[in-house]
Design a protein around this motif. Structure first.
Motif, PDB file in Angstrom:
ATOM      1  N   SER A  70       0.848  -1.186   0.000  1.00 24.08           N
ATOM      2  CA  SER A  70       0.000   0.000   0.000  1.00 24.08           C
ATOM      3  C   SER A  70       0.883   1.236   0.000  1.00 24.08           C
ATOM      4  N   LEU A  71       0.332   2.328  -0.497  1.00 22.60           N
ATOM      5  CA  LEU A  71       1.095   3.570  -0.642  1.00 22.60           C
ATOM      6  C   LEU A  71       0.573   4.611   0.335  1.00 22.60           C
ATOM      7  N   HIS A  72       1.469   5.106   1.175  1.00 17.26           N
ATOM      8  CA  HIS A  72       1.139   6.142   2.152  1.00 17.26           C
ATOM      9  C   HIS A  72       1.669   7.474   1.636  1.00 17.26           C
ATOM     10  N   LEU A  73       0.801   8.477   1.591  1.00 14.19           N
ATOM     11  CA  LEU A  73       1.136   9.770   1.011  1.00 14.19           C
ATOM     12  C   LEU A  73       1.168  10.833   2.116  1.00 14.19           C
ATOM     13  N   PRO A  74       2.349  11.149   2.645  1.00 12.14           N
ATOM     14  CA  PRO A  74       2.429  12.099   3.755  1.00 12.14           C
ATOM     15  C   PRO A  74       2.737  13.536   3.329  1.00 12.14           C
ATOM     16  N   ARG A  75       2.944  13.777   2.031  1.00 16.64           N
ATOM     17  CA  ARG A  75       3.407  15.095   1.585  1.00 16.64           C
ATOM     18  C   ARG A  75       2.540  15.602   0.438  1.00 16.64           C
TER      19      ARG A  75
ATOM     20  N   MET B 155      -2.034  11.151   5.807  1.00 24.93           N
ATOM     21  CA  MET B 155      -1.890  11.475   7.231  1.00 24.93           C
ATOM     22  C   MET B 155      -3.065  12.311   7.700  1.00 24.93           C
ATOM     23  N   ASP B 156      -3.307  12.276   9.006  1.00 26.53           N
ATOM     24  CA  ASP B 156      -4.306  13.152   9.607  1.00 26.53           C
ATOM     25  C   ASP B 156      -3.591  14.259  10.359  1.00 26.53           C
TER      26      ASP B 156
ATOM     27  N   VAL C 220      -7.142   6.843   6.280  1.00 21.11           N
ATOM     28  CA  VAL C 220      -6.182   7.716   6.956  1.00 21.11           C
ATOM     29  C   VAL C 220      -5.271   6.836   7.803  1.00 21.11           C
ATOM     30  N   LEU C 221      -4.000   7.153   7.796  1.00 20.13           N
ATOM     31  CA  LEU C 221      -3.023   6.413   8.598  1.00 20.13           C
ATOM     32  C   LEU C 221      -2.300   7.406   9.508  1.00 20.13           C
ATOM     33  N   VAL C 222      -2.808   7.617  10.694  1.00 20.09           N
ATOM     34  CA  VAL C 222      -4.125   7.267  11.175  1.00 20.09           C
ATOM     35  C   VAL C 222      -4.806   8.522  11.710  1.00 20.09           C
ATOM     36  N   THR C 223      -6.146   8.473  11.811  1.00 19.27           N
ATOM     37  CA  THR C 223      -6.913   9.580  12.370  1.00 19.27           C
ATOM     38  C   THR C 223      -6.544   9.791  13.831  1.00 19.27           C
ATOM     39  N   GLY C 224      -6.316  11.039  14.208  1.00 21.35           N
ATOM     40  CA  GLY C 224      -6.048  11.370  15.603  1.00 21.35           C
ATOM     41  C   GLY C 224      -7.349  11.629  16.348  1.00 21.35           C
ATOM     42  N   VAL C 225      -7.528  10.979  17.480  1.00 20.45           N
ATOM     43  CA  VAL C 225      -8.765  11.099  18.247  1.00 20.45           C
ATOM     44  C   VAL C 225      -9.121  12.549  18.594  1.00 20.45           C
ATOM     45  N   PRO C 226      -8.160  13.456  18.880  1.00 21.25           N
ATOM     46  CA  PRO C 226      -8.568  14.807  19.264  1.00 21.25           C
ATOM     47  C   PRO C 226      -9.232  15.619  18.152  1.00 21.25           C
ATOM     48  N   TYR C 227      -9.108  15.199  16.895  1.00 23.72           N
ATOM     49  CA  TYR C 227      -9.446  16.094  15.792  1.00 23.72           C
ATOM     50  C   TYR C 227     -10.922  16.125  15.416  1.00 23.72           C
ATOM     51  N   ARG C 228     -11.673  15.075  15.731  1.00 25.95           N
ATOM     52  CA  ARG C 228     -13.081  15.031  15.337  1.00 25.95           C
ATOM     53  C   ARG C 228     -13.888  14.333  16.415  1.00 25.95           C
TER      54      ARG C 228
ATOM     55  N   VAL D 108     -19.666   4.928   1.467  1.00 30.18           N
ATOM     56  CA  VAL D 108     -20.768   4.941   0.502  1.00 30.18           C
ATOM     57  C   VAL D 108     -20.310   5.518  -0.832  1.00 30.18           C
ATOM     58  N   LEU D 109     -19.615   6.630  -0.797  1.00 26.58           N
ATOM     59  CA  LEU D 109     -19.221   7.300  -2.032  1.00 26.58           C
ATOM     60  C   LEU D 109     -18.090   6.598  -2.761  1.00 26.58           C
ATOM     61  N   SER D 110     -17.360   5.737  -2.067  1.00 23.97           N
ATOM     62  CA  SER D 110     -16.283   4.979  -2.715  1.00 23.97           C
ATOM     63  C   SER D 110     -16.706   3.550  -3.042  1.00 23.97           C
ATOM     64  N   ALA D 111     -17.987   3.251  -2.890  1.00 21.55           N
ATOM     65  CA  ALA D 111     -18.524   1.917  -3.172  1.00 21.55           C
ATOM     66  C   ALA D 111     -17.894   0.857  -2.269  1.00 21.55           C
ATOM     67  N   GLY D 112     -17.723   1.217  -0.984  1.00 24.22           N
ATOM     68  CA  GLY D 112     -17.301   0.237   0.001  1.00 24.22           C
ATOM     69  C   GLY D 112     -15.809   0.063   0.153  1.00 24.22           C
ATOM     70  N   ARG D 113     -15.026   1.125  -0.071  1.00 23.01           N
ATOM     71  CA  ARG D 113     -13.565   0.979  -0.047  1.00 23.01           C
ATOM     72  C   ARG D 113     -12.902   1.642   1.148  1.00 23.01           C
ATOM     73  N   ALA D 114     -13.669   2.086   2.133  1.00 26.68           N
ATOM     74  CA  ALA D 114     -13.089   2.811   3.269  1.00 26.68           C
ATOM     75  C   ALA D 114     -12.603   1.865   4.351  1.00 26.68           C
ATOM     76  N   THR D 115     -11.502   2.246   4.971  1.00 25.85           N
ATOM     77  CA  THR D 115     -11.040   1.674   6.231  1.00 25.85           C
ATOM     78  C   THR D 115     -10.907   2.816   7.224  1.00 25.85           C
ATOM     79  N   LEU D 116     -11.293   2.582   8.471  1.00 29.65           N
ATOM     80  CA  LEU D 116     -11.058   3.567   9.525  1.00 29.65           C
ATOM     81  C   LEU D 116      -9.739   3.243  10.202  1.00 29.65           C
ATOM     82  N   GLY D 117      -8.723   4.050   9.914  1.00 29.79           N
ATOM     83  CA  GLY D 117      -7.464   3.964  10.646  1.00 29.79           C
ATOM     84  C   GLY D 117      -7.477   5.004  11.746  1.00 29.79           C
ATOM     85  N   ILE D 118      -7.153   4.608  12.962  1.00 26.70           N
ATOM     86  CA  ILE D 118      -7.329   5.521  14.090  1.00 26.70           C
ATOM     87  C   ILE D 118      -6.247   5.283  15.138  1.00 26.70           C
TER      88      ILE D 118
END
Length: 290
Positions: A4-9, A41-42, A79-87, A101-111
């Motif tokens: 998998s490709l992580h895009l931090p920039r 990144m979050d 997201v790799l990974v969502t920070g709990v304080p932000y939302r 829903v909008l990605s036709a079932g392709r989401a993962t919750l990284g937290i």
């Protein structure tokens, strides 16, 4: 093993107007080339370790994933990974359900618990001590699980109280939950109790001992909570250069032997499109054979 490709920039050549076309092209390469996921990144400020530090470009994570969802058809998004304080947890569940829903079932919750206090203080986001962040992480996992399920009743926690946990539409399928971090007493217990996947830090050149130890701790927590260890997908974030000459497979083979199923890698420069193309051409297929 999956790649998998992580895009931090976002400091791509050409400035802000070049970000959208570059990321759209990365999405096209990922879709066609067999990458399992794209992650971002979050953060609201870039991290201090990068060349320009907090003044480098940084986009909001879920807006970026929504853009990628509209320009891809196959690759997973997280997201790799969502920070709990932000939302707030209820809003986070709604955001991730919308992405699914909008990605036709392709989401993962990284937290994860979050940590970058400069951006929190800078933008007025609450700053909590580490123990409280972890406690809020657990409540967030409980809330998200409830909102993605059939129970739309109240939630009463120490930190969060929700009168109704309505989430319509629900995600199209079960949204995998990935907890990032290697804290042995609390974080890995949360993985065992709530998550479908863990994400651990792998430093190039250090060998597998550190990751193997964390997986042993995770196995112990799984036994304590009565969870089959095999149910949890083991992933790593690779910290170091990625050789694009075919030799990266040799570095990853020992991780595959200890059960790692997915590696997230980051571009080594400010050309995410070129890196993604070379990754697909030289890394994805050999690593898949591990």
């Amino acid at each position: 093993m999956h790649v998998s490709l992580h895009l931090p920039r976002y400091d791509v050549p050409g400035g802000a107007t070049a970000i959208a076309p570059a990321y759209a092209e990365v999405g096209a390469v990922a879709d066609a080339g067999g990458l399992r996921s794209l992650s971002v990144m979050d953060h609201f400020f870039q991290m201090e370790g990068y060349a320009g530090g907090p003044r480098d470009p940084m986009l909001e994570a879920y807006t970026t994933l929504g853009f990628l969802a509209a320009r891809t058809e196959r690759v997973g998004l997280q997201v790799l990974v969502t920070g709990v304080p932000y939302r707030h947890p209820g809003l986070l569940a709604k955001i991730v359900a919308s992405l699914d829903v909008l990605s036709a079932g392709r989401a993962t919750l990284g937290i994860g618990a979050g940590w970058y206090e400069r951006e929190q203080r800078g933008l007025g986001v609450p700053v909590w001590p580490a123990g409280e962040r972890l406690a809020r992480l657990e409540e967030t996992l409980q809330i998200v699980t409830q909102m993605f399920g059939d129970d739309d009743g109240p939630y009463e926690g120490r930190y969060y109280q929700l009168a109704e946990t309505l989430c319509e539409p629900k995600p199209l399928g079960p949204v995998p939950i990935m907890v990032g971090g290697g804290g042995e007493r609390k974080t890995l217990r949360l993985v065992a109790q709530y998550a479908d996947a863990c994400n651990l830090f792998a430093q190039a050149g250090d060998g597998t001992d550190g990751v193997a130890h964390k997986l042993d701790v995770l196995r112990s927590h799984c036994e304590d909570v009565g969870r089959p260890y095999e149910e949890i997908r083991k992933t790593i974030l690779w910290n170091g250069s990625v050789p694009l000459d075919g030799s990266f497979t040799d570095s990853l083979a020992p991780y595959a032997e200890i059960g790692v199923e997915e590696v997230f890698v980051t571009p080594s420069d400010d050309d995410p499109v070129g890196f993604a193309r070379e990754l697909v051409d030289t890394v994805v297929e050999p690593v898949a054979a591990l």
